[in-house]
Design a protein around this motif. Structure first.
Motif, PDB file in Angstrom:
ATOM      1  N   UNK A  48      24.120  63.030  62.987  1.00  0.00           N
ATOM      2  CA  UNK A  48      25.248  62.265  63.508  1.00  0.00           C
ATOM      3  C   UNK A  48      26.512  63.031  63.151  1.00  0.00           C
ATOM      4  N   UNK A  49      27.452  63.080  64.071  1.00  0.00           N
ATOM      5  CA  UNK A  49      28.748  63.693  63.807  1.00  0.00           C
ATOM      6  C   UNK A  49      29.842  62.666  64.028  1.00  0.00           C
ATOM      7  N   UNK A  50      30.814  62.671  63.138  1.00  0.00           N
ATOM      8  CA  UNK A  50      31.914  61.722  63.161  1.00  0.00           C
ATOM      9  C   UNK A  50      33.232  62.488  63.108  1.00  0.00           C
ATOM     10  N   UNK A  51      34.186  62.047  63.888  1.00  0.00           N
ATOM     11  CA  UNK A  51      35.539  62.591  63.818  1.00  0.00           C
ATOM     12  C   UNK A  51      36.370  61.684  62.930  1.00  0.00           C
ATOM     13  N   UNK A  52      37.022  62.257  61.902  1.00  0.00           N
ATOM     14  CA  UNK A  52      37.882  61.479  61.009  1.00  0.00           C
ATOM     15  C   UNK A  52      39.248  62.127  60.936  1.00  0.00           C
ATOM     16  N   UNK A  53      40.282  61.308  61.004  1.00  0.00           N
ATOM     17  CA  UNK A  53      41.652  61.771  60.815  1.00  0.00           C
ATOM     18  C   UNK A  53      42.209  61.053  59.595  1.00  0.00           C
ATOM     19  N   UNK A  54      42.808  61.822  58.679  1.00  0.00           N
ATOM     20  CA  UNK A  54      43.391  61.244  57.466  1.00  0.00           C
ATOM     21  C   UNK A  54      44.774  61.834  57.250  1.00  0.00           C
ATOM     22  N   UNK A  55      45.633  61.046  56.637  1.00  0.00           N
ATOM     23  CA  UNK A  55      46.995  61.499  56.337  1.00  0.00           C
ATOM     24  C   UNK A  55      47.023  62.320  55.058  1.00  0.00           C
ATOM     25  N   UNK A  56      47.868  63.324  55.047  1.00  0.00           N
ATOM     26  CA  UNK A  56      48.097  64.103  53.838  1.00  0.00           C
ATOM     27  C   UNK A  56      48.522  63.155  52.715  1.00  0.00           C
ATOM     28  N   UNK A  57      48.013  63.368  51.513  1.00  0.00           N
ATOM     29  CA  UNK A  57      48.411  62.569  50.358  1.00  0.00           C
ATOM     30  C   UNK A  57      47.595  61.310  50.157  1.00  0.00           C
ATOM     31  N   UNK A  58      46.712  60.967  51.102  1.00  0.00           N
ATOM     32  CA  UNK A  58      45.869  59.777  50.945  1.00  0.00           C
ATOM     33  C   UNK A  58      44.522  60.192  50.354  1.00  0.00           C
ATOM     34  N   UNK A  59      43.663  59.224  50.157  1.00  0.00           N
ATOM     35  CA  UNK A  59      42.325  59.484  49.625  1.00  0.00           C
ATOM     36  C   UNK A  59      41.320  59.361  50.771  1.00  0.00           C
ATOM     37  N   UNK A 149      34.059  65.941  61.180  1.00  0.00           N
ATOM     38  CA  UNK A 149      35.145  66.819  61.598  1.00  0.00           C
ATOM     39  C   UNK A 149      36.403  66.178  61.027  1.00  0.00           C
ATOM     40  N   UNK A 150      36.883  66.699  59.912  1.00  0.00           N
ATOM     41  CA  UNK A 150      38.032  66.110  59.221  1.00  0.00           C
ATOM     42  C   UNK A 150      39.314  66.768  59.706  1.00  0.00           C
ATOM     43  N   UNK A 151      40.192  65.945  60.271  1.00  0.00           N
ATOM     44  CA  UNK A 151      41.493  66.412  60.737  1.00  0.00           C
ATOM     45  C   UNK A 151      42.550  65.809  59.831  1.00  0.00           C
ATOM     46  N   UNK A 152      43.330  66.662  59.202  1.00  0.00           N
ATOM     47  CA  UNK A 152      44.385  66.211  58.294  1.00  0.00           C
ATOM     48  C   UNK A 152      45.689  66.110  59.072  1.00  0.00           C
ATOM     49  N   UNK A 153      46.295  64.935  59.015  1.00  0.00           N
ATOM     50  CA  UNK A 153      47.530  64.666  59.752  1.00  0.00           C
ATOM     51  C   UNK A 153      48.736  64.689  58.818  1.00  0.00           C
ATOM     52  N   UNK A 154      49.833  65.187  59.323  1.00  0.00           N
ATOM     53  CA  UNK A 154      51.089  65.225  58.570  1.00  0.00           C
ATOM     54  C   UNK A 154      52.119  64.441  59.373  1.00  0.00           C
ATOM     55  N   UNK A 155      52.787  63.500  58.717  1.00  0.00           N
ATOM     56  CA  UNK A 155      53.844  62.731  59.388  1.00  0.00           C
ATOM     57  C   UNK A 155      55.045  63.622  59.646  1.00  0.00           C
ATOM     58  N   UNK A 156      55.762  63.382  60.737  1.00  0.00           N
ATOM     59  CA  UNK A 156      56.979  64.158  60.991  1.00  0.00           C
ATOM     60  C   UNK A 156      57.984  63.972  59.866  1.00  0.00           C
ATOM     61  N   UNK A 157      58.804  64.969  59.646  1.00  0.00           N
ATOM     62  CA  UNK A 157      59.775  64.926  58.556  1.00  0.00           C
ATOM     63  C   UNK A 157      60.712  63.727  58.651  1.00  0.00           C
ATOM     64  N   UNK A 158      61.100  63.343  59.854  1.00  0.00           N
ATOM     65  CA  UNK A 158      62.054  62.250  60.046  1.00  0.00           C
ATOM     66  C   UNK A 158      61.356  60.900  60.275  1.00  0.00           C
TER      67      UNK A 158
END
Length: 163
Positions: A48-59, A149-158
């Motif tokens: 099984x393959x899963x796509x996961x997106x997580x925010x920088x700085x989270x667990x 498939x772990x994708x790390x997301x970064x919030x925009x600066x503003x």
């Protein structure tokens, strides 16, 4: 004069359209929230393959397929970072031993003992953790894989200025 060639081409086009609609709708219905599901009377998938997106700085917690511990032979986490060297963490039940290769990031921890659930923890998540994480389990009932498939997301600066 009747045009039989055009009619037969339209017939084939109709048949192919119905076929592809049926195939793709059954394919799309077998996935919910990015993870594959199976019917209750079917054999569980071996991979099984899963796509996961997580925010920088989270667990983030990545889990393997739950199996009865008495059937476990071994488990391996293969981590393929997008911009870094690969890392492998393995556990052998018969020796109650772990092994690591090229795993230098101390933010990635693994509960690799028989009384644990074999989940991989990343705390805190960094942009360098972006990549593919594969859990391979060997049991007396067969071999199973779960990939992320772990994708790390970064919030925009503003971002905080607008909220």
């Amino acid at each position: 004069m009747p045009c039989t060639r055009g009619t037969s081409d339209l017939g084939w086009l109709l048949i192919l359209t119905v076929f592809f609609v049926a195939v793709f709708s059954s394919f799309n219905n077998s996935f919910v929230d990015g993870t594959q599901k199976t019917q209750s009377n079917s054999i569980p998938p071996q991979e099984v393959n899963t796509w996961r997106s997580v925010l920088v700085g989270t667990k983030a917690m990545l889990t393997c397929r739950p199996v009865p511990l008495e059937t476990l032979i071994g488990i391996t986490w293969k981590i393929i970072f997008r911009d870094n060297t690969s890392c492998t963490k393995a556990y052998r039940e018969d020796k109650n031993a772990t092994m690591e290769t090229n795993c230098t990031d101390k933010r990635i921890t693994w509960a690799s003992r028989a009384n644990q659930n074999f989940s991989l923890h990343i705390d805190p998540v960094a942009i360098t953790h972006d990549g593919y994480y594969m859990c391979k389990m060997a049991t007396s009932n067969g071999n199973f894989r779960h990939g992320y498939h772990l994708q790390v997301l970064v919030l925009p600066r503003d971002y905080h200025a607008f909220n």
